[in-house]
Scaffold this motif. Sequence first.
Motif, PDB file in Angstrom:
ATOM      1  N   ALA A 169      22.164  67.822  24.576  1.00  0.00           N
ATOM      2  CA  ALA A 169      21.806  67.909  23.468  1.00  0.00           C
ATOM      3  C   ALA A 169      20.454  67.934  23.175  1.00  0.00           C
ATOM      4  CB  ALA A 169      22.511  66.884  22.222  1.00  0.00           C
ATOM      5  N   THR A 170      19.853  68.721  22.231  1.00  0.00           N
ATOM      6  CA  THR A 170      18.360  68.956  22.309  1.00  0.00           C
ATOM      7  C   THR A 170      17.877  67.810  21.294  1.00  0.00           C
ATOM      8  OG1 THR A 170      18.695  71.396  22.021  1.00  0.00           O
ATOM      9  CG2 THR A 170      16.644  70.439  21.040  1.00  0.00           C
ATOM     10  N   GLY A 171      16.927  66.970  21.795  1.00  0.00           N
ATOM     11  CA  GLY A 171      16.082  66.228  20.954  1.00  0.00           C
ATOM     12  C   GLY A 171      16.766  64.652  20.945  1.00  0.00           C
ATOM     13  N   ASP A 223      41.473  66.530  22.911  1.00  0.00           N
ATOM     14  CA  ASP A 223      41.700  65.134  22.921  1.00  0.00           C
ATOM     15  C   ASP A 223      40.559  64.458  23.994  1.00  0.00           C
ATOM     16  OD1 ASP A 223      42.094  62.208  23.339  1.00  0.00           O
ATOM     17  OD2 ASP A 223      44.416  62.744  23.713  1.00  0.00           O
ATOM     18  N   ASN A 224      39.551  64.278  23.288  1.00  0.00           N
ATOM     19  CA  ASN A 224      38.354  63.895  24.008  1.00  0.00           C
ATOM     20  C   ASN A 224      38.661  62.538  25.016  1.00  0.00           C
ATOM     21  OD1 ASN A 224      36.684  65.893  23.037  1.00  0.00           O
ATOM     22  ND2 ASN A 224      35.886  64.501  21.371  1.00  0.00           N
ATOM     23  N   ILE A 225      39.265  61.820  24.294  1.00  0.00           N
ATOM     24  CA  ILE A 225      39.546  60.541  25.203  1.00  0.00           C
ATOM     25  C   ILE A 225      40.444  60.712  26.505  1.00  0.00           C
ATOM     26  CG2 ILE A 225      40.795  58.254  25.065  1.00  0.00           C
ATOM     27  CD1 ILE A 225      39.946  58.088  22.091  1.00  0.00           C
ATOM     28  N   GLY A 232      31.307  75.035  23.347  1.00  0.00           N
ATOM     29  CA  GLY A 232      30.850  76.197  22.665  1.00  0.00           C
ATOM     30  C   GLY A 232      30.109  77.218  23.201  1.00  0.00           C
ATOM     31  N   ASN A 233      28.932  77.623  22.705  1.00  0.00           N
ATOM     32  CA  ASN A 233      28.232  78.633  23.411  1.00  0.00           C
ATOM     33  C   ASN A 233      27.753  78.022  24.833  1.00  0.00           C
ATOM     34  OD1 ASN A 233      28.182  80.853  21.269  1.00  0.00           O
ATOM     35  ND2 ASN A 233      26.922  79.516  20.059  1.00  0.00           N
ATOM     36  N   LEU A 234      27.092  76.905  24.746  1.00  0.00           N
ATOM     37  CA  LEU A 234      26.287  76.458  26.095  1.00  0.00           C
ATOM     38  C   LEU A 234      27.603  76.123  27.133  1.00  0.00           C
ATOM     39  CD1 LEU A 234      23.945  76.375  27.665  1.00  0.00           C
ATOM     40  CD2 LEU A 234      23.928  73.856  26.739  1.00  0.00           C
ATOM     41  N   GLY A 235      28.339  75.234  26.270  1.00  0.00           N
ATOM     42  CA  GLY A 235      29.490  74.579  27.251  1.00  0.00           C
ATOM     43  C   GLY A 235      30.276  75.715  28.054  1.00  0.00           C
ATOM     44  N   VAL A 237      28.311  66.308  27.658  1.00  0.00           N
ATOM     45  CA  VAL A 237      28.493  66.448  26.194  1.00  0.00           C
ATOM     46  C   VAL A 237      27.826  67.629  25.693  1.00  0.00           C
ATOM     47  CG1 VAL A 237      28.274  64.977  24.287  1.00  0.00           C
ATOM     48  CG2 VAL A 237      28.800  63.817  26.354  1.00  0.00           C
ATOM     49  N   ALA A 238      28.337  68.394  25.298  1.00  0.00           N
ATOM     50  CA  ALA A 238      27.620  69.832  24.971  1.00  0.00           C
ATOM     51  C   ALA A 238      28.126  70.112  23.368  1.00  0.00           C
ATOM     52  CB  ALA A 238      27.973  71.098  25.691  1.00  0.00           C
ATOM     53  N   VAL A 239      27.905  69.061  22.752  1.00  0.00           N
ATOM     54  CA  VAL A 239      28.308  69.333  21.092  1.00  0.00           C
ATOM     55  C   VAL A 239      26.680  69.288  20.467  1.00  0.00           C
ATOM     56  CG1 VAL A 239      30.387  68.077  20.808  1.00  0.00           C
ATOM     57  CG2 VAL A 239      28.123  66.886  20.575  1.00  0.00           C
ATOM     58  N   LYS A 240      26.721  69.798  19.148  1.00  0.00           N
ATOM     59  CA  LYS A 240      25.335  69.909  18.646  1.00  0.00           C
ATOM     60  C   LYS A 240      24.709  68.283  18.602  1.00  0.00           C
ATOM     61  CE  LYS A 240      24.925  74.296  17.101  1.00  0.00           C
ATOM     62  NZ  LYS A 240      24.171  75.183  17.886  1.00  0.00           N
ATOM     63  N   PRO A 241      23.581  68.293  18.594  1.00  0.00           N
ATOM     64  CA  PRO A 241      22.862  66.677  18.259  1.00  0.00           C
ATOM     65  C   PRO A 241      23.648  66.067  17.239  1.00  0.00           C
ATOM     66  CG  PRO A 241      21.414  68.825  18.653  1.00  0.00           C
ATOM     67  CD  PRO A 241      22.493  69.245  18.705  1.00  0.00           C
ATOM     68  N   TYR A 242      23.943  66.568  16.048  1.00  0.00           N
ATOM     69  CA  TYR A 242      24.421  65.648  15.003  1.00  0.00           C
ATOM     70  C   TYR A 242      25.629  65.321  15.107  1.00  0.00           C
ATOM     71  CZ  TYR A 242      25.723  70.719  13.628  1.00  0.00           C
ATOM     72  OH  TYR A 242      26.424  71.879  13.455  1.00  0.00           O
ATOM     73  N   THR A 262      36.852  70.525  26.311  1.00  0.00           N
ATOM     74  CA  THR A 262      37.405  70.042  24.875  1.00  0.00           C
ATOM     75  C   THR A 262      36.875  70.843  23.772  1.00  0.00           C
ATOM     76  OG1 THR A 262      36.050  68.078  24.132  1.00  0.00           O
ATOM     77  CG2 THR A 262      37.541  67.755  25.562  1.00  0.00           C
ATOM     78  N   LYS A 263      37.476  70.919  22.740  1.00  0.00           N
ATOM     79  CA  LYS A 263      36.702  71.182  21.439  1.00  0.00           C
ATOM     80  C   LYS A 263      37.923  70.799  20.346  1.00  0.00           C
ATOM     81  CE  LYS A 263      34.946  76.307  20.085  1.00  0.00           C
ATOM     82  NZ  LYS A 263      35.706  75.902  18.880  1.00  0.00           N
ATOM     83  N   ARG A 264      37.427  70.781  18.993  1.00  0.00           N
ATOM     84  CA  ARG A 264      38.407  70.514  17.988  1.00  0.00           C
ATOM     85  C   ARG A 264      39.414  71.596  17.719  1.00  0.00           C
ATOM     86  NH1 ARG A 264      33.642  68.380  14.061  1.00  0.00           N
ATOM     87  NH2 ARG A 264      33.006  70.331  14.794  1.00  0.00           N
ATOM     88  N   ASN A 265      38.643  72.783  17.651  1.00  0.00           N
ATOM     89  CA  ASN A 265      39.627  74.027  17.693  1.00  0.00           C
ATOM     90  C   ASN A 265      39.676  74.588  18.920  1.00  0.00           C
ATOM     91  OD1 ASN A 265      40.808  76.282  17.107  1.00  0.00           O
ATOM     92  ND2 ASN A 265      39.217  77.297  15.840  1.00  0.00           N
ATOM     93  N   ILE A 266      40.521  74.604  19.517  1.00  0.00           N
ATOM     94  CA  ILE A 266      40.776  75.037  20.802  1.00  0.00           C
ATOM     95  C   ILE A 266      41.063  76.438  21.135  1.00  0.00           C
ATOM     96  CG2 ILE A 266      41.016  72.957  22.004  1.00  0.00           C
ATOM     97  CD1 ILE A 266      44.046  73.519  22.433  1.00  0.00           C
TER      98      ILE A 266
END
Length: 265
Positions: A98-100, A56-58, A12-15, A69-74, A36-40
């Motif tokens: 990921a923050t936090g 495909d993350n795997i 996303g933005n940071l990745g 790993v640069a997804v949102k913390p949630y 990777t991203k779900r919507n590429i």
Amino acid sequence: MHNLTITVIGCGNLGLSMIQGLIRNKQVNPKKITVTKRNITPILFLKEQGIKVTDDNIEAVKTSEVIVVAVKPYNLTHVFEEIKDVLDPKKHLVVSVATGITTDEIYEMIQKPLPIFRAMPNIATDINQSITCLYQRGSSVTDKEKVEWIFNNLGTTLQINEDLMEAATILGACGVAFVLRFKGAMIQGGIQIGFDADTAKTIVNQTVKGAAEMLIVKNDHPEREIDKVTTPKGCTIVGLNEMEHQGFSSSLIRGIVASFERIEK
Ligand SMILES: NC(=O)c1ccc[n+]([C@@H]2O[C@H](COP(=O)([O-])OP(=O)(O)OC[C@H]3O[C@@H](n4cnc5c(N)ncnc54)[C@H](OP(=O)(O)O)[C@@H]3O)[C@@H](O)[C@H]2O)c1
């Protein structure tokens, strides 16, 4: 050119800004990078540079040694749940931006003795001008060198204790937005005193860059340099004092503390 294999999960933005920075300075072989991203769809253009783009993350994890790993913390729990079976302590090291989310929490998610790094860069990775605060657990000297190498290619790095990671997020990552708002206000002021927006932006950009570089090159404190610009009874001190009467420094400090209190919740 380094031959490290790197996967960025969550481009996303940071990745994406990290990838742009890595390919910009030509230190990393694009063919060794997978994103990777779900919507590429928005990142398919990276294929033209030789980068592998997949949802495909795997498979992406299987092809690389450094997993950023640069997804949102949630989204972190879900991602680690998905990839943990293919994470191999002999092959992989994980870098979470990921923050936090603490390393304790990450170990809880992956249930494996992998080297874990927390990294807090900012979006200036895009132009190789980030400051990245790093903390690591379970890593060898070589692992540390690899991760430092990546982030030194994206700017500069600083090792910190994990309990300062949230403070690093506020000062270094959110800090970009604080500085940009400050610059926006300077440009608005410049327009009011006579410049068109483009000219005001050009003057403000170079003034801020010059002020920042001066402190870096001279390793000096801002107030010492301010003393050199403030002629007694002159226009600079009058302007500065008026800003302080209006709460300039106080509002910045209070904003930083408010952000910090929010992140700590
Ligand atoms: N932005 C900053 O300046 C900054 C600075 C320092 C740290 N951070 C940290 O960096 C992380 C990312 O922030 P961001 O601003 O870049 O967020 P973002 O723009 O939302 O990027 C996250 C990306 O992750 C992808 N994603 C979500 N679930 C996924 C999955 N299961 N597999 C693969 N990709 C997945 C999303 O795309 P899809 O929905 O298409 O999958 C999205 O593009 C956050 O944890 C944040 O705390 C951000």
